[in-house]
Design a protein around this motif. Structure first.
Motif, short mmCIF file in Angstrom:
data_model
loop_
_atom_site.label_atom_id
_atom_site.label_comp_id
_atom_site.label_asym_id
_atom_site.label_seq_id
_atom_site.Cartn_x
_atom_site.Cartn_y
_atom_site.Cartn_z
N UNK A 78 0.84 -1.21 0.00
CA UNK A 78 0.00 0.00 0.00
C UNK A 78 0.87 1.25 0.00
N UNK A 81 2.15 1.91 -3.47
CA UNK A 81 1.16 2.49 -4.38
C UNK A 81 1.13 4.01 -4.25
N UNK A 109 -4.83 -1.82 -7.43
CA UNK A 109 -5.58 -1.07 -6.41
C UNK A 109 -7.07 -1.34 -6.48
N UNK A 110 -7.52 -2.06 -7.50
CA UNK A 110 -8.93 -2.45 -7.58
C UNK A 110 -9.87 -1.39 -8.13
N UNK A 111 -9.41 -0.59 -9.08
CA UNK A 111 -10.30 0.41 -9.68
C UNK A 111 -11.27 -0.25 -10.65
N UNK B 9 -7.43 -8.72 1.86
CA UNK B 9 -7.21 -8.08 0.57
C UNK B 9 -7.79 -6.68 0.62
N UNK B 10 -6.93 -5.72 0.96
CA UNK B 10 -7.44 -4.36 1.13
C UNK B 10 -7.31 -3.61 -0.18
N UNK B 11 -8.01 -4.12 -1.18
CA UNK B 11 -7.86 -3.50 -2.49
C UNK B 11 -8.79 -2.31 -2.63
N UNK B 12 -8.70 -1.39 -1.68
CA UNK B 12 -9.57 -0.23 -1.73
C UNK B 12 -9.07 0.73 -2.80
N UNK B 13 -10.01 1.46 -3.41
CA UNK B 13 -9.60 2.37 -4.47
C UNK B 13 -8.76 3.54 -3.97
N UNK B 14 -8.65 3.75 -2.67
CA UNK B 14 -7.79 4.84 -2.21
C UNK B 14 -6.41 4.27 -1.95
N UNK B 15 -5.45 4.65 -2.75
CA UNK B 15 -4.15 3.99 -2.72
C UNK B 15 -3.30 4.36 -1.50
N UNK B 41 -14.13 -3.97 -4.96
CA UNK B 41 -12.78 -4.08 -5.50
C UNK B 41 -12.29 -5.52 -5.42
N UNK B 44 -14.05 -7.52 -8.02
CA UNK B 44 -13.54 -7.15 -9.32
C UNK B 44 -12.20 -7.83 -9.58
N UNK B 47 -12.85 -11.39 -10.45
CA UNK B 47 -13.40 -11.56 -11.78
C UNK B 47 -12.28 -11.39 -12.82
N UNK B 48 -11.45 -10.37 -12.56
CA UNK B 48 -10.34 -10.07 -13.47
C UNK B 48 -9.42 -11.28 -13.62
N UNK B 257 -2.50 -10.64 -4.40
CA UNK B 257 -2.67 -10.27 -5.80
C UNK B 257 -1.72 -11.08 -6.68
#
Lengths: 224, 342
Positions: A78, A81, A109-111, B9-15, B41, B44, B47-48, B257
């Motif tokens: 993190x 990023x 980042x999961x956008x 998995x902290x794939x939050x959109x805020x980097x 996220x 997603x 799925x990706x 990831x």
């Protein structure tokens, strides 16, 4: 408020090589700073220490006021990023298109897909490669590959941008183009740290310069 | 190697880590939004990788097919064994599962003597119930259940004696109790001979126990085989994608990831192998069922091969997927940490 702060940083590699000897300096937010020195002087080590590819043997490093010691291996992705890095050898994935290479940090980042498309094209536009999004890196020239690397570095809108010899193998004209890009990001408020051995380029641009020799900071030029 | 739970998995959109912490302080509603974003996220990202890993698999169809076939064979063998043993058990089940003592009486025994003997036997320790089958009825049953109808019609008189079928209780089934009971019945004057099928049942049961144990061992061995095959294939995949892994780590990919595409690959291999194994088993059963019905008809018996069933098939597929996942996970856990950017 400093963006990067080295406090008596000492780095000794396992093979005994002392790459960084008690280096102390401060880079303020929004500054544009060059790090110069001969190869092996510790420029790359300095950048690696900031992005946590290496850890200091002694001393402390702060980025945006945060002590890097407090960032464990779990939090490290993190943290990475939040900074943009341009690598000397570009570090592009050969079997992915320009678009996919630049999108990687956003995917990580999961956008959502639509945001990714919009932001990647905006970044491609900024580095002037909008027409080459479906190319593979191998089909691009060295300068173009470097610009893809820069687009990827800024895609996450970092506040700190690191670059290791970004003009390493480029001719002067292309070098100037690349530097112009960095200066534009800097004007937008991004703190920029560039490691370069190219004295002429550095001197021509009149920015603050940290000079390293054998791991020590020997000279700090602040050009008015 | 730490196992990452899905919530890691902290794939939050805020980097920015700092931004993330800030957003937690904005009250309940925003926290819900943050969590929804995180879950979105996360989904997603899956799925990706789901799509990507399938595409990877299809991009090298030949080697994928080879790997899947190897896994299919490893899964097919235990399945085939299970089906064979199940069918043997089913054949055996045509006897009543409970062991019985068949007491053949003298051919000239009178009805009254037989009924008295029945009462005597019923009173013996170790006997739960006694069933009297008169000679006529025995003949009828024999005609119905055996393949020798035609021969029987040639005979003028009933060659079969009357029979007492004795169902022993627990004492009568035990090794010592059964011997005592046998001796007591044999000493009765009216009794011609006694056939005790306990031995058969014991033998069949221990054979089945052995077969089942064998299946467990074979299943374990071949599962390990499947895991190793997936592991080895995934290891090659990791080597081929070294660059991608390094770049990912450089730009902030978490362990999960980096791991995910390989885990998906493993699951696809496992599922593919399971599916092919299942098809092989069904085809095999289909090919055998015709001759089997003919063979059964020759003995005037009605027997049909039993397949794997819907639930067992589904379970088998899930297990195959899990095997693939495990194979990939073991490899990934071992190799991915070695690949660090320098």
């Amino acid at each position: 408020m400093s963006s990067v702060h080295f406090d008596q940083v000492y780095k000794r590699y396992e093979n005994g090589h002392e790459a960084m000897r008690h280096v102390t300096f401060q880079v303020n937010r929004g500054e544009f700073v060059f790090i110069t020195g001969h190869s092996g002087a510790g420029k790359s080590t300095l950048l690696k220490l900031i992005m946590l590819m290496e850890r200091p043997t002694r001393g402390q490093i702060f980025v945006d006021g945060k002590n890097l010691k407090s960032i464990g291996s779990r939090a490290m992705p993190y943290f990475r990023r939040s900074i943009g890095v341009v690598f000397q050898d570009h570090q592009l994935i050969p079997d992915r298109t320009v678009f996919d290479n630049i999108a990687l940090p956003l995917i990580i980042s999961g956008y959502p897909d639509k945001d990714i498309g919009r932001r990647v094209r905006a970044a491609l536009d900024k580095v002037g490669l909008l027409k080459k999004e479906n190319y593979y890196p191998i089909a691009l020239s060295g300068g173009e590959q470097q610009r893809v690397g820069i687009a990827r570095a800024v895609i996450n809108k970092p506040t700190l941008l690191l670059a290791d010899e970004p003009t390493g193998n480029l001719d002067p004209e292309l070098s100037n183009e690349i530097m112009e890009l960095f200066m534009r990001f800097n004007r937008a408020g991004v703190t920029v740290l560039i490691a370069s051995h190219d004295r002429s380029l550095v001197q021509a641009l009149n920015y603050r310069t940290l000079q390293l020799e054998h791991g020590s900071l020997i000279e700090e030029e602040v050009v008015a | 190697m730490k196992m990452a739970s899905p919530l890691d998995e902290k794939a939050a959109p805020s980097p920015l880590p700092t931004e993330r912490h800030k957003s937690f302080g904005r009250g309940v509603r925003n926290m819900d939004v943050v969590w929804r974003d995180k879950i979105n996220a996360y989904l997603r990202a899956h799925r990706y990788e789901l799509v990507r890993s399938l595409r990877t698999l299809l991009s090298a169809p030949f080697s994928s097919v080879i790997t899947i076939l190897v896994i299919a064979i490893a899964i097919f063998l235990p399945i085939a064994l299970v089906i064979i043993v199940n069918n043997i058990q089913l054949l055996g089940g045509n006897w009543d599962g409970r062991p019985k003592m068949t007491v053949y009486l003298q051919l000239d025994a009178s009805e009254n003597a037989i009924l008295t003997a029945k009462q005597t036997v019923l009173a013996l320790p170790g006997v739960e119930s006694v069933n009297y089958i008169p000679a006529d009825q025995a003949l009828e049953e024999f005609k119905r259940h055996s393949g020798f109808v035609d021969i029987l019609y040639e005979l003028d008189e009933n060659p079969l004696p009357a029979v007492l079928v004795v169902v022993p209780d627990k004492i009568g089934l035990s090794n010592d109790g059964s011997k005592v009971l046998l001796r007591q019945i044999e000493t009765l004057a009216i009794v011609d001979s006694v056939q005790y099928d306990l031995g058969w049942v014991h033998r069949l049961n221990s054979f089945m126990a052995l077969a089942n144990r064998f299946i467990v061992v074979v299943t374990l061995l071949f599962s390990v085989g499947a895991i190793l095959v997936v592991g080895n294939t995934v290891r090659l995949g990791i080597e081929n994608r070294r660059r991608e892994i390094i770049v990912g780590k450089l730009v902030g990919a978490t362990h999960s990831f980096v791991r995910r595409p390989f885990l998906y690959l493993g699951v696809w291999y496992g599922l593919g192998g399971g599916l092919v194994a299942w098809l092989m088993a069904e085809l095999g059963l289909f090919a055998l069922s015709g001759p089997m019905v003919e063979l059964a008809a020759l003995y005037q018996a009605n027997f049909q091969l039993q397949g794997f069933g819907l639930i067992n098939s589904a379970l088998m597929l899930v297990c195959s997927g899990l095997l693939g996942w495990l194979g990939a996970w073991l490899t990934v856990a071992h190799h991915l940490d070695e690949i660090e950017p320098l």
